[in-house]
Design an enzyme around this catalytic site. Structure first.
Site, PDB file in Angstrom:
ATOM      1  N   ASP A  51       0.939  -0.910   0.297  1.00  0.00           N
ATOM      2  CA  ASP A  51       0.178  -0.088  -0.218  1.00  0.00           C
ATOM      3  C   ASP A  51       0.881   1.147   0.295  1.00  0.00           C
ATOM      4  O   ASP A  51       2.039   1.347   0.449  1.00  0.00           O
ATOM      5  CB  ASP A  51      -0.951   0.154   1.528  1.00  0.00           C
ATOM      6  CG  ASP A  51      -1.832   1.088   1.395  1.00  0.00           C
ATOM      7  OD1 ASP A  51      -2.442   1.468  -0.202  1.00  0.00           O
ATOM      8  OD2 ASP A  51      -2.565   1.312   2.261  1.00  0.00           O
ATOM      9  N   GLY A  52       0.238   2.388  -0.710  1.00  0.00           N
ATOM     10  CA  GLY A  52       0.975   3.244  -0.522  1.00  0.00           C
ATOM     11  C   GLY A  52       1.920   4.410  -1.780  1.00  0.00           C
ATOM     12  O   GLY A  52       2.189   4.951  -1.889  1.00  0.00           O
ATOM     13  N   ASN A  87     -10.316  -2.822  -6.344  1.00  0.00           N
ATOM     14  CA  ASN A  87      -9.599  -1.971  -7.201  1.00  0.00           C
ATOM     15  C   ASN A  87     -10.358  -1.541  -8.243  1.00  0.00           C
ATOM     16  O   ASN A  87      -9.968  -0.722  -9.712  1.00  0.00           O
ATOM     17  CB  ASN A  87      -8.159  -2.521  -7.212  1.00  0.00           C
ATOM     18  CG  ASN A  87      -7.274  -2.696  -6.106  1.00  0.00           C
ATOM     19  OD1 ASN A  87      -6.769  -2.617  -5.785  1.00  0.00           O
ATOM     20  ND2 ASN A  87      -8.062  -0.777  -5.195  1.00  0.00           N
TER      21      ASN A  87
END
Length: 237
Positions: free
Chosen positions: A10-11, A58
């Site tokens: 993540d990120g 997503n």
């Protein structure tokens, strides 16, 4: 050494936004972290590495970002096949492959077939994956078998459920890492992670490299895994 490590990568988008760049720039940078972490995991003896690459949720992202991610996935599979073969890494896919674009499915299927005989490490890419939908699929399949008579509903066990998941035949994760600063599972390996050690870090995925991975492994070594027993029982073994 944890036998199975799972990572929520993540990120990427926030990493790019902090640099005033498009989100896809962050995803491209994240691919380099994937390469490094796969290499390090193989080096130190991790037997199973599961990377949460694309969730069922997503698909709701902007079309441009989704198409860019699919292009990156296809490029990664094509460029890393020789490396996987050289390092004896078997590729597996967890998730609803039929939802992936046809060209991606083709490249993915070929990579899975080409590495099927590898036994040094298993790399699971969770693609179009959701833990709840995985459980629903397993329950439907078990219900079908019960109706046919090949499975006894009254004798169902936890093992039966595990055997009908995408990870059938694999050990549950010992360590689950999430980068990017969030502290939740986000529908990832909900059944399999019931006793995983959880490790959360503020570091965005593009900055999560060898040293950060080894730090997570070190933290895992310091934890006592009791599985419902007392600490005295564990230390007395």
């Amino acid at each position: 050494m944890p036998r199975h490590v799972a990572i929520i990568m993540d990120g990427n988008g926030r990493w790019a936004e902090e640099r005033h760049r498009p989100r896809l720039f962050g995803h491209k940078a994240g691919v380099e972290s994937v390469r490094e972490i796969v290499e390090v995991a193989r080096e130190i003896g991790v037997a199973f590495l599961t990377l949460y690459a694309f969730s069922t949720e997503n698909w709701n992202r902007p079309n441009l970002e989704v198409s860019g991610l699919m292009t990156l996935l296809k490029s990664y599979l094509q460029s890393e096949l020789r490396t996987m073969l050289r390092n004896d890494i078997r590729l597996r896919c967890l998730g609803e492959q039929d939802r992936l674009p046809e060209d991606v499915r083709s490249v993915l299927g070929q990579a899975i077939a080409d590495t099927s005989a590898c036994g040094g490490m298993t790399l699971n890419l969770a693609l179009s994956y959701g833990g709840r939908s995985e459980l629903v699929g397993a329950i439907r399949e078990m219900a079908r078998k019960c109706q046919e008579g090949s499975l006894d509903w009254n004798a169902l066990s936890e093992t039966d459920i595990s055997d009908h998941l995408f990870t059938a035949g694999q050990p549950d994760p010992d360590l689950l890492i999430r980068t990017g600063g969030e502290h939740r599972l986000s529908n990832f390996l909900l059944w399999q992670a019931s006793y995983a050690e959880l490790y959360f870090t503020e570091i965005r995925w593009p900055d999560f490299r060898k040293q950060q991975f080894l730090d997570a492994i070190h933290t895992f070594h310091l934890r006592q895994r009791r599985f419902g027993r007392t600490g005295a029982q564990v230390t007395g073994e």
